[in-house]
Enzyme design. Sequence first.
Site, PDB file in Angstrom:
ATOM      1  N   TRP A  67      -2.609  -6.688   5.191  1.00 14.29           N
ATOM      2  CA  TRP A  67      -2.676  -7.160   6.582  1.00 14.29           C
ATOM      3  C   TRP A  67      -3.217  -8.585   6.611  1.00 14.29           C
ATOM      4  O   TRP A  67      -2.600  -9.501   7.163  1.00 14.29           O
ATOM      5  CB  TRP A  67      -3.565  -6.211   7.404  1.00 14.29           C
ATOM      6  CG  TRP A  67      -3.664  -6.576   8.870  1.00 14.29           C
ATOM      7  CD1 TRP A  67      -2.781  -7.312   9.606  1.00 14.29           C
ATOM      8  CD2 TRP A  67      -4.707  -6.200   9.778  1.00 14.29           C
ATOM      9  NE1 TRP A  67      -3.205  -7.420  10.927  1.00 14.29           N
ATOM     10  CE2 TRP A  67      -4.382  -6.743  11.047  1.00 14.29           C
ATOM     11  CE3 TRP A  67      -5.871  -5.440   9.654  1.00 14.29           C
ATOM     12  CZ2 TRP A  67      -5.204  -6.558  12.180  1.00 14.29           C
ATOM     13  CZ3 TRP A  67      -6.679  -5.251  10.775  1.00 14.29           C
ATOM     14  CH2 TRP A  67      -6.340  -5.815  12.014  1.00 14.29           C
TER      15      TRP A  67
ATOM     16  N   TYR B  21       2.492  -7.093  10.488  1.00 15.05           N
ATOM     17  CA  TYR B  21       1.463  -7.977   9.946  1.00 15.05           C
ATOM     18  C   TYR B  21       1.975  -9.414   9.987  1.00 15.05           C
ATOM     19  O   TYR B  21       2.669  -9.880   9.083  1.00 15.05           O
ATOM     20  CB  TYR B  21       1.090  -7.577   8.518  1.00 15.05           C
ATOM     21  CG  TYR B  21       0.474  -6.192   8.400  1.00 15.05           C
ATOM     22  CD1 TYR B  21      -0.062  -5.534   9.509  1.00 15.05           C
ATOM     23  CD2 TYR B  21       0.422  -5.536   7.175  1.00 15.05           C
ATOM     24  CE1 TYR B  21      -0.630  -4.270   9.400  1.00 15.05           C
ATOM     25  CE2 TYR B  21      -0.148  -4.274   7.059  1.00 15.05           C
ATOM     26  CZ  TYR B  21      -0.659  -3.646   8.174  1.00 15.05           C
ATOM     27  OH  TYR B  21      -1.224  -2.396   8.053  1.00 15.05           O
TER      28      TYR B  21
ATOM     29  N   PRO C  10     -12.177   0.767   4.855  1.00 18.24           N
ATOM     30  CA  PRO C  10     -13.322   1.472   4.271  1.00 18.24           C
ATOM     31  C   PRO C  10     -14.601   0.640   4.296  1.00 18.24           C
ATOM     32  O   PRO C  10     -15.700   1.194   4.217  1.00 18.24           O
ATOM     33  CB  PRO C  10     -12.872   1.745   2.831  1.00 18.24           C
ATOM     34  CG  PRO C  10     -11.918   0.631   2.534  1.00 18.24           C
ATOM     35  CD  PRO C  10     -11.175   0.403   3.824  1.00 18.24           C
TER      36      PRO C  10
ATOM     37  N   GLU D 196     -15.179  -1.492   6.853  1.00 15.06           N
ATOM     38  CA  GLU D 196     -15.338  -1.880   8.262  1.00 15.06           C
ATOM     39  C   GLU D 196     -15.192  -3.402   8.452  1.00 15.06           C
ATOM     40  O   GLU D 196     -16.065  -4.084   8.971  1.00 15.06           O
ATOM     41  CB  GLU D 196     -16.693  -1.401   8.810  1.00 15.06           C
ATOM     42  CG  GLU D 196     -16.798   0.093   8.989  1.00 15.06           C
ATOM     43  CD  GLU D 196     -15.999   0.631  10.162  1.00 15.06           C
ATOM     44  OE1 GLU D 196     -15.538  -0.179  10.995  1.00 15.06           O
ATOM     45  OE2 GLU D 196     -15.816   1.867  10.242  1.00 15.06           O
TER      46      GLU D 196
ATOM     47  N   GLY E  45      -8.503  -4.455   1.345  1.00 14.07           N
ATOM     48  CA  GLY E  45      -7.804  -5.589   1.956  1.00 14.07           C
ATOM     49  C   GLY E  45      -8.119  -6.916   1.300  1.00 14.07           C
ATOM     50  O   GLY E  45      -8.367  -7.901   1.986  1.00 14.07           O
TER      51      GLY E  45
END
Length: 327
Positions: A22, A60, A219, A221, A293
């Site tokens: 993303w 995305y 995961p 945040e 990410g």
Amino acid sequence: MSKRMKLGQSDVEVSRIGLGTWAIGGGPAFENSDNETASITTIQHALDLGINFLDTAPAYNFGNSEKIVGKAIKNRRDEYVIITKFGITWEREGSFFNKVGDTNLYKNLSKESIRLEIESSFERLQTDYIDVYMSHWQSVEPHFTPISETMEVLNELKAEGKIGAIGAANVSVNEVKEYLKYGQLDIVQAKYSILDCQVEEELLPLCKEHGITLQAYSPLEMGILTGTIDKDYVAPKGTARYGKKWFEPKNLANVVDMLEKWKPLCEKYQCSIANLGIAWILAQGDNVNVLSGSTTPEELDENSKALDIQLSMKDAIYMRKLAEEIS
């Protein structure tokens, strides 16, 4: 901890940590992005670490993430297991989803739209098959498509050899049950972190019961569980972090204090705070996969170290207790 797992009930083997793209897609949702060279290097470096699972989506940054992934995997396509998604489009109308810049995004899970979407994804990804084709968000009124109809075209695409497995993201327990009525569902993608364990109530047990991989996104945040964000941080308006619960000043301060209590565990396991956050998720079940990410090879190197941590049950319970105190 095993570094590989079966994808759902398929014979496909995937790394327990997947690379989410993303942020790699860039755009207005991210503060520091749009470095295509670093992004391509990161995707290619994933294989050096044994990470073969890549997640992307047309939504995305309007196909840019898929384009970058396509460039990165061009000469090693068969070594990757690629997830891309459908159901969010800016090229056709549907049920309004949100607005990015001046462009409206719509939810459209009709058979006709999916057929058009997959051809665009093939072009951007420079491939003729997709390992996992996943609904990005679920259909809503006024342009509602029943899951039975969506699954009909997905099963057709599977029979045609254009997709290997079917997945669903941001899905309710009842919607998962509906998917299962009409075919095989191998992976469900859901938000899951030590600060947000809602999936444990019903979704994770349901996935275990039916042999479905649960892939946890966010995961860490959005970086708050890396230990690199201080109490004074303010998320810029318009970015992905803006308005999110854990970036509100009081909550942010509580998280920073909690992470301070993790530091003895970091010394025990010789790891970073981020490693602990990912290792905790992986410890919740052997059908759990984690999306990282990362946008640079260094970030991916760091996050992959979580696979080397054998988190004890006692420490996992202690971490959960600390998180529950501030949730």
